[in-house]
Structures are given as structure tokens and as C-alpha cells.
Enzyme design. Structure first.
Site, mmCIF file in Angstrom:
data_model
loop_
_atom_site.group_PDB
_atom_site.id
_atom_site.type_symbol
_atom_site.label_atom_id
_atom_site.label_comp_id
_atom_site.label_asym_id
_atom_site.label_seq_id
_atom_site.Cartn_x
_atom_site.Cartn_y
_atom_site.Cartn_z
ATOM 1 N N GLU A 252 0.810 -1.210 0.000
ATOM 2 C CA GLU A 252 0.000 0.000 0.000
ATOM 3 C C GLU A 252 0.851 1.272 0.000
ATOM 4 O O GLU A 252 0.396 2.331 0.418
ATOM 5 C CB GLU A 252 -0.943 -0.019 1.191
ATOM 6 C CG GLU A 252 -1.939 -1.170 1.148
ATOM 7 C CD GLU A 252 -2.885 -1.166 2.334
ATOM 8 O OE1 GLU A 252 -3.871 -0.397 2.295
ATOM 9 O OE2 GLU A 252 -2.634 -1.908 3.295
ATOM 10 N N LYS B 205 -6.284 -9.939 10.599
ATOM 11 C CA LYS B 205 -7.721 -10.200 10.573
ATOM 12 C C LYS B 205 -8.085 -11.494 11.288
ATOM 13 O O LYS B 205 -9.151 -11.596 11.901
ATOM 14 C CB LYS B 205 -8.215 -10.221 9.129
ATOM 15 C CG LYS B 205 -8.010 -8.902 8.387
ATOM 16 C CD LYS B 205 -8.373 -9.016 6.929
ATOM 17 C CE LYS B 205 -8.112 -7.717 6.184
ATOM 18 N NZ LYS B 205 -6.680 -7.343 6.170
ATOM 19 N N SER C 114 -6.381 -2.679 1.438
ATOM 20 C CA SER C 114 -6.738 -2.186 0.105
ATOM 21 C C SER C 114 -7.140 -3.310 -0.843
ATOM 22 O O SER C 114 -6.995 -3.200 -2.051
ATOM 23 C CB SER C 114 -5.584 -1.380 -0.518
ATOM 24 O OG SER C 114 -5.374 -0.188 0.200
ATOM 25 N N SER D 65 -17.046 -16.985 4.146
ATOM 26 C CA SER D 65 -18.229 -17.213 3.323
ATOM 27 C C SER D 65 -18.505 -15.953 2.513
ATOM 28 O O SER D 65 -18.484 -14.847 3.055
ATOM 29 C CB SER D 65 -19.431 -17.541 4.195
ATOM 30 O OG SER D 65 -19.275 -18.784 4.840
ATOM 31 N N ARG E 244 -24.576 -5.838 1.367
ATOM 32 C CA ARG E 244 -24.263 -4.426 1.240
ATOM 33 C C ARG E 244 -23.084 -4.116 2.154
ATOM 34 O O ARG E 244 -22.987 -4.665 3.257
ATOM 35 C CB ARG E 244 -25.475 -3.568 1.614
ATOM 36 C CG ARG E 244 -26.645 -3.719 0.662
ATOM 37 C CD ARG E 244 -27.928 -3.111 1.225
ATOM 38 N NE ARG E 244 -27.785 -1.673 1.501
ATOM 39 C CZ ARG E 244 -28.734 -0.940 2.102
ATOM 40 N NH1 ARG E 244 -29.878 -1.526 2.508
ATOM 41 N NH2 ARG E 244 -28.546 0.348 2.303
ATOM 42 N N SER F 45 -11.712 8.252 -0.348
ATOM 43 C CA SER F 45 -11.776 7.547 0.930
ATOM 44 C C SER F 45 -13.055 7.823 1.701
ATOM 45 O O SER F 45 -13.550 8.954 1.748
ATOM 46 C CB SER F 45 -10.568 7.919 1.797
ATOM 47 O OG SER F 45 -9.366 7.539 1.168
#
EC number: 6.3.2.4
Length: 385
Positions: free
Chosen positions: A40, A162, A214, A245, A250, A353
Site C-alpha cells: 500500500e 484479521k 486495500s 463465506s 451491502r 476515501s
């Protein structure tokens, strides 16, 4: 005593040290760090260019330092330069090398000697991804005793990884989509077991690096046939991979901002709209930063109760990771239910952003937002909190 004549940055060819502040003590000297070794790098440079333009020179004196792709710290006296047509900006490696020694920035002069260059008040690390947003540079600032914007070592590291963040979110009772973590060792030693675990999530799945941003290395995988290639792509960025999954959802986002007194504020709730007809299967890097085919919809088309639910969950996620300063918290909305996706402790501040757009819609304009982050960092103590 500080020499008032030394309060301005010296010319790019000078090695004269910079004073600690303006003559009347009203200005703060900001070490602005950008670039870095991660994928990034360019996004960080884009962010830095926008932030530098927003800082009030009457309040802040900026010392811009770029980190090259090989990890060298380089003074960038002219800020972030314009990129070649069709390219994104990068750190120019031609500037003088610098290094941090406590709260003083040292400069490597032509005679090979390191000399004091600037006494610093606060650091603004505009680094995205590993080797910057993951607690590494935060640890350097902690050891140096230099105050800095954003989350500390642990909060930054947790949010960057994560796989580990998901454990903290589960402990806090925050809902998430089904997922699996695949280490390099597991994939090498027993790929059949990995395939079985992934199949239990039910295809399609989304494969991504555990420690990247990103959308680099992410792949939407419709069936088992594409799993090997997707894992290989993700492992180009991180040997540890997260498989989730993939559902019709949204993408909802909320910004959290910590006030000078330590209290937290959740901003407006936004939604990312991606033009899938423009060749984007998901919200990828080009949609975010390059071709403008994504749109920030603020406020999101939700009712008041849903927006308030998102704000509450965003604050819970922020606290669950021990974040500080700022964060963007991302959600999936599936059949009327919100699922936490991830927390970004140093979200981008580029024209595309979401984070600054959220606060703009919440009544906090761009320059005020950047100043608020610096003042919050200056107000909190250095060291353990």
C-alpha cells in the site's frame, strides 16, 4: 533555549537543526511519515499528499519523511511529488537519510555524520498495511517517547491481523460471517483437510491475506477448482490466509473518532456502492483508488434504528481491539442483519476515501479532522496507558 531563527525547516540542501516550536510556542512540529514497505506504498503517499495540504501552517510545522520500499527513511522537503501520468505517487529515494533518536530526528550529512535536524512534538504515521499500520512503527515511537496519532502497538497489531481480530470480536459478542484461517504449514502439510474445512463454509468463498489492506491479494472463489490459485495469490502478501463465506451483502462503514478528553464519537454511516459492470467482482484496489467506479453513499439508505445499531457496534469493535485515535469499522448487511467485517486503524484520506467523507457528512471538515487527530495524540500521555 530555542533559537527563534531556527523555527522554520531549513532549505533542502541545509543541515541546520530545526527548533522545537515557533517563537511564541503556538506551533507543533509534526513528523509526517508515509510510503513504507507494504503493497500500500502508493496509497500511503496519496494520503500524505492530501493531509499535508490540509494542515494549517500557523498551527503545525510539518517534517515530511518518506519510507522507501526497502525501508530507508528519507527526508522529503518538498512533500509528496506528483506522479508520472497514469501512475501513483511514490517516495523519492534521493533525499537525505534520516533516523529517529528519541524525540529528535537525525539527518545523515554529506560527511557521513548523523546530526540533529528537528526536535519533534508528535508523529503522524500515514502508513497502511504491514510495517507501519501493524504496530511496528508504533513500537518505535513508544520506545522513543514520541506521541503519535492512532492506535497503540496492540490495537494496531490486532486490527492488522484479521485472523486474530476475529477472535477478539467473537469474545466481544460481535457477529461475523463464517470463516476459516489457513496457515502456510496447514496448506503445505494437509491441503485435503484445508479443502474440507473451506467446503464446510459453502462456496462461493472469499480468500484474502490475513495481514494486508486495500483488497490486495483478495479473490472471490466460486468453487473448489479455484481455491489453490486464490490461496497462492493471497500468500504473495501473507503466508496466513483468511477464507470467509461470500454472500450477497451491502458494504456498510462507520468512522470512530476519539476526542481530546478520551471519549469516543461514531460518525455518520456510509455505504460503498461498486459498479460491478465496470469489471469489479468486489470492492478491489482499482475501484477504491484508481478508476472512481465506486461511490460513497452518505448517509447509507438505512433507517434510524439501523444506523444507531451500526454506530453502537462500531464503538464495541473499537473497544474490543483497544484502538485509539481513529478507525473505520466495516460491516456486511445480509438480509437485514449486520456482520462485522474488519477494523482499519489508519484508513485512507484520499479523495475516494470513506473515512473523511463520513466526518464531512458529520459536520467535521477535512482540515478540522486532521487537526483533531493531532490534538488528541498530543493530549494523551506517552508510554503505557
Amino acid at each position: 533555549m530555542t533559537d527563534p531563527q531556527a523555527s522554520s525547516l531549513p532549505a533542502s540542501g541545509s543541515s541546520a537543526p530545526v527548533g522545537s516550536d515557533s517563537p511564541d510556542g503556538s506551533r507543533r512540529r509534526v513528523l509526517l511519515v508515509f510510503g513504507g514497505r507494504s503493497s500500500e506504498h502508493e496509497v500511503s503517499c496519496m494520503t500524505a499528499r492530501e493531509v499535508m495540504a490540509a494542515l494549517d501552517p500557523a498551527r503545525y510545522e510539518v517534517v515530511p519523511v518518506g519510507i522507501t520500499r526497502d525501508g530507508t527513511w528519507v527526508l522529503q522537503p518538498d512533500g509528496v511529488g506528483a506522479a508520472e501520468p497514469g501512475a501513483l505517487p511514490t517516495v523519492r529515494p534521493s533525499g537525505p537519510q534520516v533516523a529517529l533518536a528519541g524525540t529528535t530526528l537525525l539527518r545523515l550529512d554529506d560527511d557521513g555524520a548523523w546530526r540533529p535536524y528537528a526536535r519533534l512534538d508528535v508523529a503522524l504515521p500515514l502508513l497502511h498495511g504491514p510495517w507501519g499500520e501493524d504496530g511496528t512503527i508504533q513500537g518505535l515511537f513508544e520506545m522513543a517517547g514520541l506521541r503519535y496519532v492512532g492506535s497503540g502497538v496492540l490495537g494496531s497489531a490486532l486490527a492488522m491481523d484479521k485472523a486474530v481480530a476475529k477472535v477478539a470480536f467473537a469474545a466481544a459478542g460481535l457477529p461475523q460471517l463464517p470463516y476459516a484461517v489457513v496457515t502456510a504449514e496447514q496448506w503445505k502439510d494437509d491441503p485435503a483437510a484445508v479443502r474440507e474445512t473451506v467446503a464446510s463454509l459453502h462456496y462461493p468463498v472469499f480468500v484474502k491475506p490475513s495481514r494486508a489492506g486495500s483488497s490486495f491479494g483478495g479473490t472471490l472463489v466460486p468453487s473448489d477448482d479455484g481455491l489453490s490459485e486464490a490461496i497462492a495469490t493471497a500468500q504473495e502478501f501473507d503466508p496466513k490466509v483468511v477464507v470467509e463465506s461470500a454472500v450477497e451483502a451491502r458494504e456498510i462503514e462507520c468512522g470512530v473518532l476519539q476526542q481530546v478528553d478520551g471519549t469516543l464519537r461514531a460518525g455518520a454511516v456510509g455505504e460503498i456502492a461498486v459498479d460491478h459492470g465496470a469489471g469489479h467482482a468486489f470492492y478491489d484496489f482499482d475501484a477504491k483508488y484508481v478508476d472512481g467506479t465506486s461511490a460513497n453513499l452518505i448517509p447509507a439508505a438505512l433507517d434510524d434504528e439501523q444506523r444507531e445499531q451500526v454506530r453502537r457496534m462500531a464503538l464495541r469493535a473499537f473497544r474490543a481491539l483497544g484502538c485509539e485515535g481513529l478507525a473505520r469499522v466495516d460491516f456486511f448487511l445480509v438480509e437485514g442483519r449486520f456482520y462485522l467485517n474488519e477494523v482499519n486503524t489508519m484508513p485512507g484520506f484520499t479523495p475516494f476515501s470513506m473515512y473523511p467523507a463520513i466526518w464531512g457528512a458529520s459536520g467535521v471538515d477535512y482540515p478540522t479532522l486532521v487537526a483533531a487527530l493531532l490534538e488528541q495524540a498530543l493530549a494523551r500521555p506517552a508510554g503505557m496507558r
